[in-house]
Design a protein around this motif. Structure first.
Motif, PDB file in Angstrom:
ATOM      1  N   LEU A 139      -9.166  54.023  68.649  1.00  0.00           N
ATOM      2  CA  LEU A 139      -9.871  52.990  67.884  1.00  0.00           C
ATOM      3  C   LEU A 139      -8.949  52.377  66.838  1.00  0.00           C
ATOM      4  O   LEU A 139      -8.999  51.161  66.589  1.00  0.00           O
ATOM      5  N   LEU A 140      -8.104  53.194  66.243  1.00  0.00           N
ATOM      6  CA  LEU A 140      -7.147  52.702  65.251  1.00  0.00           C
ATOM      7  C   LEU A 140      -6.217  51.664  65.878  1.00  0.00           C
ATOM      8  O   LEU A 140      -5.995  50.586  65.316  1.00  0.00           O
ATOM      9  N   ARG A 141      -5.697  51.950  67.056  1.00  0.00           N
ATOM     10  CA  ARG A 141      -4.831  51.008  67.761  1.00  0.00           C
ATOM     11  C   ARG A 141      -5.603  49.764  68.190  1.00  0.00           C
ATOM     12  O   ARG A 141      -5.073  48.653  68.168  1.00  0.00           O
ATOM     13  N   GLU A 142      -6.850  49.952  68.603  1.00  0.00           N
ATOM     14  CA  GLU A 142      -7.653  48.826  69.093  1.00  0.00           C
ATOM     15  C   GLU A 142      -7.972  47.821  67.997  1.00  0.00           C
ATOM     16  O   GLU A 142      -7.962  46.610  68.244  1.00  0.00           O
ATOM     17  N   CYS A 143      -8.251  48.298  66.809  1.00  0.00           N
ATOM     18  CA  CYS A 143      -8.752  47.430  65.746  1.00  0.00           C
ATOM     19  C   CYS A 143      -7.683  46.970  64.764  1.00  0.00           C
ATOM     20  O   CYS A 143      -7.945  46.089  63.939  1.00  0.00           O
ATOM     21  N   LEU A 144      -6.492  47.550  64.847  1.00  0.00           N
ATOM     22  CA  LEU A 144      -5.433  47.226  63.899  1.00  0.00           C
ATOM     23  C   LEU A 144      -4.369  46.394  64.609  1.00  0.00           C
ATOM     24  O   LEU A 144      -3.930  46.732  65.698  1.00  0.00           O
ATOM     25  N   GLY A 145      -3.991  45.303  63.990  1.00  0.00           N
ATOM     26  CA  GLY A 145      -2.931  44.471  64.561  1.00  0.00           C
ATOM     27  C   GLY A 145      -1.613  45.215  64.634  1.00  0.00           C
ATOM     28  O   GLY A 145      -1.382  46.202  63.923  1.00  0.00           O
ATOM     29  N   ARG A 146      -0.719  44.712  65.495  1.00  0.00           N
ATOM     30  CA  ARG A 146       0.566  45.395  65.697  1.00  0.00           C
ATOM     31  C   ARG A 146       1.369  45.503  64.406  1.00  0.00           C
ATOM     32  O   ARG A 146       1.959  46.546  64.117  1.00  0.00           O
ATOM     33  N   ASP A 147       1.408  44.426  63.627  1.00  0.00           N
ATOM     34  CA  ASP A 147       2.180  44.450  62.382  1.00  0.00           C
ATOM     35  C   ASP A 147       1.604  45.452  61.392  1.00  0.00           C
ATOM     36  O   ASP A 147       2.354  46.180  60.723  1.00  0.00           O
ATOM     37  N   ASP A 148       0.256  45.495  61.283  1.00  0.00           N
ATOM     38  CA  ASP A 148      -0.376  46.443  60.363  1.00  0.00           C
ATOM     39  C   ASP A 148      -0.149  47.876  60.824  1.00  0.00           C
ATOM     40  O   ASP A 148       0.049  48.774  59.991  1.00  0.00           O
ATOM     41  N   TYR A 149      -0.191  48.088  62.132  1.00  0.00           N
ATOM     42  CA  TYR A 149       0.008  49.441  62.660  1.00  0.00           C
ATOM     43  C   TYR A 149       1.415  49.938  62.372  1.00  0.00           C
ATOM     44  O   TYR A 149       1.632  51.138  62.154  1.00  0.00           O
ATOM     45  N   ALA A 205       2.013  51.702  54.859  1.00  0.00           N
ATOM     46  CA  ALA A 205       1.001  51.559  53.805  1.00  0.00           C
ATOM     47  C   ALA A 205      -0.290  50.981  54.378  1.00  0.00           C
ATOM     48  O   ALA A 205      -1.389  51.454  54.078  1.00  0.00           O
ATOM     49  N   ARG A 206      -0.176  49.948  55.194  1.00  0.00           N
ATOM     50  CA  ARG A 206      -1.363  49.335  55.783  1.00  0.00           C
ATOM     51  C   ARG A 206      -2.022  50.275  56.795  1.00  0.00           C
ATOM     52  O   ARG A 206      -3.243  50.314  56.911  1.00  0.00           O
ATOM     53  N   LEU A 207      -1.208  51.014  57.519  1.00  0.00           N
ATOM     54  CA  LEU A 207      -1.744  51.977  58.476  1.00  0.00           C
ATOM     55  C   LEU A 207      -2.539  53.059  57.749  1.00  0.00           C
ATOM     56  O   LEU A 207      -3.658  53.411  58.165  1.00  0.00           O
ATOM     57  N   ALA A 208      -2.002  53.592  56.676  1.00  0.00           N
ATOM     58  CA  ALA A 208      -2.695  54.632  55.911  1.00  0.00           C
ATOM     59  C   ALA A 208      -4.012  54.100  55.345  1.00  0.00           C
ATOM     60  O   ALA A 208      -5.042  54.789  55.374  1.00  0.00           O
ATOM     61  N   ALA A 209      -3.993  52.862  54.833  1.00  0.00           N
ATOM     62  CA  ALA A 209      -5.225  52.273  54.298  1.00  0.00           C
ATOM     63  C   ALA A 209      -6.266  52.103  55.397  1.00  0.00           C
ATOM     64  O   ALA A 209      -7.457  52.328  55.174  1.00  0.00           O
ATOM     65  N   ALA A 210      -5.829  51.719  56.604  1.00  0.00           N
ATOM     66  CA  ALA A 210      -6.767  51.513  57.714  1.00  0.00           C
ATOM     67  C   ALA A 210      -7.383  52.820  58.183  1.00  0.00           C
ATOM     68  O   ALA A 210      -8.534  52.853  58.624  1.00  0.00           O
ATOM     69  N   ILE A 211      -6.639  53.906  58.104  1.00  0.00           N
ATOM     70  CA  ILE A 211      -7.197  55.205  58.496  1.00  0.00           C
ATOM     71  C   ILE A 211      -8.394  55.556  57.613  1.00  0.00           C
ATOM     72  O   ILE A 211      -9.369  56.158  58.063  1.00  0.00           O
ATOM     73  N   LYS A 212      -8.337  55.129  56.357  1.00  0.00           N
ATOM     74  CA  LYS A 212      -9.431  55.399  55.426  1.00  0.00           C
ATOM     75  C   LYS A 212     -10.508  54.309  55.412  1.00  0.00           C
ATOM     76  O   LYS A 212     -11.629  54.566  54.976  1.00  0.00           O
ATOM     77  N   ARG A 213     -10.176  53.104  55.882  1.00  0.00           N
ATOM     78  CA  ARG A 213     -11.154  52.008  55.912  1.00  0.00           C
ATOM     79  C   ARG A 213     -10.805  51.096  57.092  1.00  0.00           C
ATOM     80  O   ARG A 213     -10.304  49.994  56.903  1.00  0.00           O
ATOM     81  N   LEU A 214     -11.088  51.541  58.290  1.00  0.00           N
ATOM     82  CA  LEU A 214     -10.749  50.764  59.480  1.00  0.00           C
ATOM     83  C   LEU A 214     -11.832  49.716  59.734  1.00  0.00           C
ATOM     84  O   LEU A 214     -12.991  50.061  59.994  1.00  0.00           O
ATOM     85  N   PRO A 215     -11.499  48.416  59.700  1.00  0.00           N
ATOM     86  CA  PRO A 215     -12.520  47.391  59.946  1.00  0.00           C
ATOM     87  C   PRO A 215     -12.810  47.243  61.439  1.00  0.00           C
ATOM     88  O   PRO A 215     -11.916  46.923  62.226  1.00  0.00           O
ATOM     89  N   VAL A 216     -14.050  47.474  61.825  1.00  0.00           N
ATOM     90  CA  VAL A 216     -14.484  47.319  63.212  1.00  0.00           C
ATOM     91  C   VAL A 216     -15.473  46.161  63.260  1.00  0.00           C
ATOM     92  O   VAL A 216     -16.556  46.228  62.672  1.00  0.00           O
TER      93      VAL A 216
END
Length: 256
Positions: free
Chosen positions: A159-169, A173-184
């Motif tokens: 799900l993390l890969r699916e919802c996060l853009g390649r640059d953010d992944y 820093a952006r990856l860590a933030a998404a793990i805690k607040r992943l926008p779906v």
């Protein structure tokens, strides 16, 4: 002399609870809100790969909240609900989605989409997650690094890969933030006939304190006919039983 209506909502048509009573009461001057799905699944535009790989997989021990848009900033202290989510081919469902269904439905009505912010590791704080993500990984792939350092794998990692853009992944820093607040991003609700229960029905202002219809003296309503967003499970059943008892007491008082 007195009638108690307990005709259900509109989400179990195969068992007779199809909401056909709503226009009948409306024609008699009863204020009835349109029936809508509640405690239901939601649509998401998954990729074909994600559908094939993760449909039917659960997200266990997660937390979530609603955010206005995918780009909206949500602080680390935003209130979260904990629970489980089931990934489906068309989106997601499960106890946590049901608990937030009222707010998600409101967001969909207002903007045409709803964004669920999911904390994939609610037992870990943001600082710990950031530290683990930024830990040197050497020759390891990023997916192997996340698995070994954060135990993040399977459906959560997918799900993390699916919802996060390649640059953010690729940005720690952006990856860590998404793990805690992943926008779906959610695009709609599943049909009402698939819902566990329905919102809408006879509005409170159409009833007196005995649950008698103001427009139809001697007629009482109980259960899911009433316009209330019930949580699923035993709460819904208990409230319907309690409402039935209240309507019965109201009918007895009317007869006396």
């Amino acid at each position: 002399d007195a009638v108690i209506l307990a005709l259900g909502g509109g989400s179990w048509s195969r068992l007779g609870s199809d909401g056909a009573w709503a226009p009948m009461l409306a024609e008699k001057g009863v204020d009835v809100a349109p029936l809508r799905p509640a405690n239901c699944g939601f649509h998401a535009d998954w990729s074909a790969h994600f559908q094939e790989r993760y449909a039917g997989e659960p997200l266990k021990s997660v937390a979530a909240c609603i955010r206005e848009t995918a780009s909206a900033d949500i602080g680390a202290n935003a209130p979260l609900r904990r629970g489980e989510i089931m990934l489906t081919r068309d989106g997601l469902e499960g106890g946590l989605a049901y608990a937030l269904s009222s707010d998600l439905r409101q967001a969909l009505d207002q903007t045409g989409e709803a964004v669920l912010a999911i904390d994939l590791l609610p037992d870990r704080d943001a600082a710990w997650v950031a530290g683990q993500v930024m830990h040197p990984r050497g020759a390891k792939s990023l997916s192997s690094h996340l698995r070994s350092r954060l135990n993040l794998h399977g459906a959560k990692a997918g799900l993390l890969r699916e919802c996060l853009g390649r640059d953010d992944y690729a940005d720690p820093a952006r990856l860590a933030a998404a793990i805690k607040r992943l926008p779906v991003r959610l695009t709609g609700m599943r049909p009402m006939d698939e819902a566990i229960s329905t919102a809408g029905g006879v509005r409170p202002r159409a009833l007196d304190e005995r649950l008698m219809l103001l427009a139809l003296p001697g007629v009482f309503c109980a259960g899911e006919m009433l316009d209330w967003d019930a949580p699923t499970g035993g709460y819904l059943l208990t409230a319907c039983f309690a409402g039935g008892r209240a309507a019965a007491k109201g009918a007895l008082a009317w007869l006396n």
